[in-house]
Design a protein around this motif. Structure first.
Motif, PDB file in Angstrom:
ATOM      1  N   ALA A   1     -25.467  89.464 -82.156  1.00  0.00           N
ATOM      2  CA  ALA A   1     -26.235  88.622 -81.224  1.00  0.00           C
ATOM      3  C   ALA A   1     -27.471  88.047 -81.918  1.00  0.00           C
ATOM      4  N   GLN A   2     -28.121  88.831 -82.760  1.00  0.00           N
ATOM      5  CA  GLN A   2     -29.302  88.342 -83.476  1.00  0.00           C
ATOM      6  C   GLN A   2     -28.909  87.303 -84.526  1.00  0.00           C
ATOM      7  N   LEU A   3     -27.753  87.495 -85.166  1.00  0.00           N
ATOM      8  CA  LEU A   3     -27.284  86.512 -86.140  1.00  0.00           C
ATOM      9  C   LEU A   3     -26.941  85.193 -85.464  1.00  0.00           C
ATOM     10  N   LEU A   4     -26.321  85.256 -84.298  1.00  0.00           N
ATOM     11  CA  LEU A   4     -25.999  84.046 -83.544  1.00  0.00           C
ATOM     12  C   LEU A   4     -27.277  83.329 -83.120  1.00  0.00           C
ATOM     13  N   ALA A   5     -28.238  84.086 -82.638  1.00  0.00           N
ATOM     14  CA  ALA A   5     -29.517  83.484 -82.240  1.00  0.00           C
ATOM     15  C   ALA A   5     -30.198  82.832 -83.439  1.00  0.00           C
ATOM     16  N   ALA A   6     -30.169  83.492 -84.580  1.00  0.00           N
ATOM     17  CA  ALA A   6     -30.780  82.940 -85.787  1.00  0.00           C
ATOM     18  C   ALA A   6     -30.082  81.643 -86.194  1.00  0.00           C
ATOM     19  N   ALA A   7     -28.762  81.613 -86.106  1.00  0.00           N
ATOM     20  CA  ALA A   7     -28.014  80.398 -86.467  1.00  0.00           C
ATOM     21  C   ALA A   7     -28.366  79.252 -85.524  1.00  0.00           C
ATOM     22  N   LEU A   8     -28.519  79.533 -84.249  1.00  0.00           N
ATOM     23  CA  LEU A   8     -28.869  78.492 -83.285  1.00  0.00           C
ATOM     24  C   LEU A   8     -30.293  77.974 -83.520  1.00  0.00           C
ATOM     25  N   VAL A   9     -31.225  78.880 -83.785  1.00  0.00           N
ATOM     26  CA  VAL A   9     -32.599  78.461 -84.088  1.00  0.00           C
ATOM     27  C   VAL A   9     -32.605  77.634 -85.378  1.00  0.00           C
ATOM     28  N   PHE A  10     -31.832  78.048 -86.366  1.00  0.00           N
ATOM     29  CA  PHE A  10     -31.729  77.297 -87.613  1.00  0.00           C
ATOM     30  C   PHE A  10     -31.230  75.887 -87.354  1.00  0.00           C
ATOM     31  N   ARG A  11     -30.217  75.748 -86.520  1.00  0.00           N
ATOM     32  CA  ARG A  11     -29.687  74.411 -86.215  1.00  0.00           C
ATOM     33  C   ARG A  11     -30.754  73.539 -85.560  1.00  0.00           C
ATOM     34  N   VAL A  12     -31.527  74.114 -84.662  1.00  0.00           N
ATOM     35  CA  VAL A  12     -32.586  73.347 -83.995  1.00  0.00           C
ATOM     36  C   VAL A  12     -33.649  72.934 -85.001  1.00  0.00           C
ATOM     37  N   VAL A  13     -34.110  73.885 -85.823  1.00  0.00           N
ATOM     38  CA  VAL A  13     -35.200  73.616 -86.764  1.00  0.00           C
ATOM     39  C   VAL A  13     -34.752  72.687 -87.885  1.00  0.00           C
ATOM     40  N   TYR A  14     -33.581  72.918 -88.434  1.00  0.00           N
ATOM     41  CA  TYR A  14     -33.182  72.169 -89.620  1.00  0.00           C
ATOM     42  C   TYR A  14     -32.496  70.841 -89.305  1.00  0.00           C
ATOM     43  N   PHE A  15     -31.847  70.761 -88.159  1.00  0.00           N
ATOM     44  CA  PHE A  15     -31.105  69.531 -87.840  1.00  0.00           C
ATOM     45  C   PHE A  15     -31.687  68.769 -86.654  1.00  0.00           C
ATOM     46  N   LEU A  16     -31.882  69.435 -85.539  1.00  0.00           N
ATOM     47  CA  LEU A  16     -32.275  68.751 -84.311  1.00  0.00           C
ATOM     48  C   LEU A  16     -33.717  68.240 -84.360  1.00  0.00           C
ATOM     49  N   MET A  17     -34.651  69.040 -84.851  1.00  0.00           N
ATOM     50  CA  MET A  17     -36.045  68.594 -84.899  1.00  0.00           C
ATOM     51  C   MET A  17     -36.233  67.388 -85.823  1.00  0.00           C
ATOM     52  N   PRO A  18     -35.711  67.413 -87.062  1.00  0.00           N
ATOM     53  CA  PRO A  18     -35.865  66.216 -87.907  1.00  0.00           C
ATOM     54  C   PRO A  18     -35.171  64.990 -87.313  1.00  0.00           C
ATOM     55  N   PHE A  19     -34.022  65.200 -86.670  1.00  0.00           N
ATOM     56  CA  PHE A  19     -33.327  64.084 -86.044  1.00  0.00           C
ATOM     57  C   PHE A  19     -34.172  63.485 -84.930  1.00  0.00           C
ATOM     58  N   THR A  20     -34.772  64.325 -84.128  1.00  0.00           N
ATOM     59  CA  THR A  20     -35.616  63.853 -83.028  1.00  0.00           C
ATOM     60  C   THR A  20     -36.828  63.090 -83.562  1.00  0.00           C
TER      61      THR A  20
END
Length: 180
Positions: free
Chosen positions: A140-159
């Protein structure tokens, strides 16, 4: 950069793979050497064409390959990008996962995503992290980390980029006269 990092990782810090992926360390090191040889061959192929004598096929290849300085810049930027990506993922990981293990998991997940033709590696990264790092942290912690990573590394720069693009387009639209 991917080939260079993968080769270095496999040669000098062969990742500990789970029991379900029984690849001997010697095979991993052999693959690492092969990857480093491919990277070296690319750099050697980028040397100036004037040094090649009597091989028209190699000269044709020389016209396609970049200059050695540009090839080194490609390696540097690409490897740097992968290292930044791994660093970003590692910073959101739960304690217990080492940076080298995270880099190895990220590279393996990228290969798996490319083989499976999954757009954006969706689900593959998460499953790979759970499978490869499952012994080091709860799933569960690994999944949460992967989701946070996607937001920080992909979604935030895209926005940010989308917002900047919209501002530039609005400014350009205001400057151009409207046809009546």
């Amino acid at each position: 950069g991917f080939v260079l990092l993968g080769g270095l990782l496999l040669c000098f810090a062969a990742p500990l793979l789970p029991q379900t992926l029984p690849v001997p360390v010697a095979a991993q090191r052999g693959l690492g050497m092969l990857l480093l040889l491919i990277a070296a061959a690319y750099l050697l192929g980028c040397r100036p064409a004037g040094r090649l004598v009597g091989r028209p096929t190699l000269r044709m290849l020389q016209e396609i390959l970049p200059r050695p300085e540009l090839a080194l810049l490609q390696f540097t930027l690409s490897a740097g990008s992968w290292l930044l990506m791994a660093l970003c993922l590692w910073t959101v990981m739960p304690r217990g996962a080492g940076p080298v293990d995270v880099l190895a998991a990220l590279l393996l997940a990228s290969v798996a995503g490319a083989v499976l033709h999954v757009p954006g590696n969706l689900g593959v990264l998460e499953a790979s992290l759970g499978h490869l790092l499952g012994g080091q942290a709860p799933a569960a912690q690994l999944l949460a980390a992967a989701l946070v990573f996607r937001v920080v590394y992909f979604l935030m720069p895209f926005t940010i980029a989308l917002s900047a693009f919209m501002v530039l387009e609005l400014r350009a639209h205001r400057r151009t006269p409207h046809a009546a």
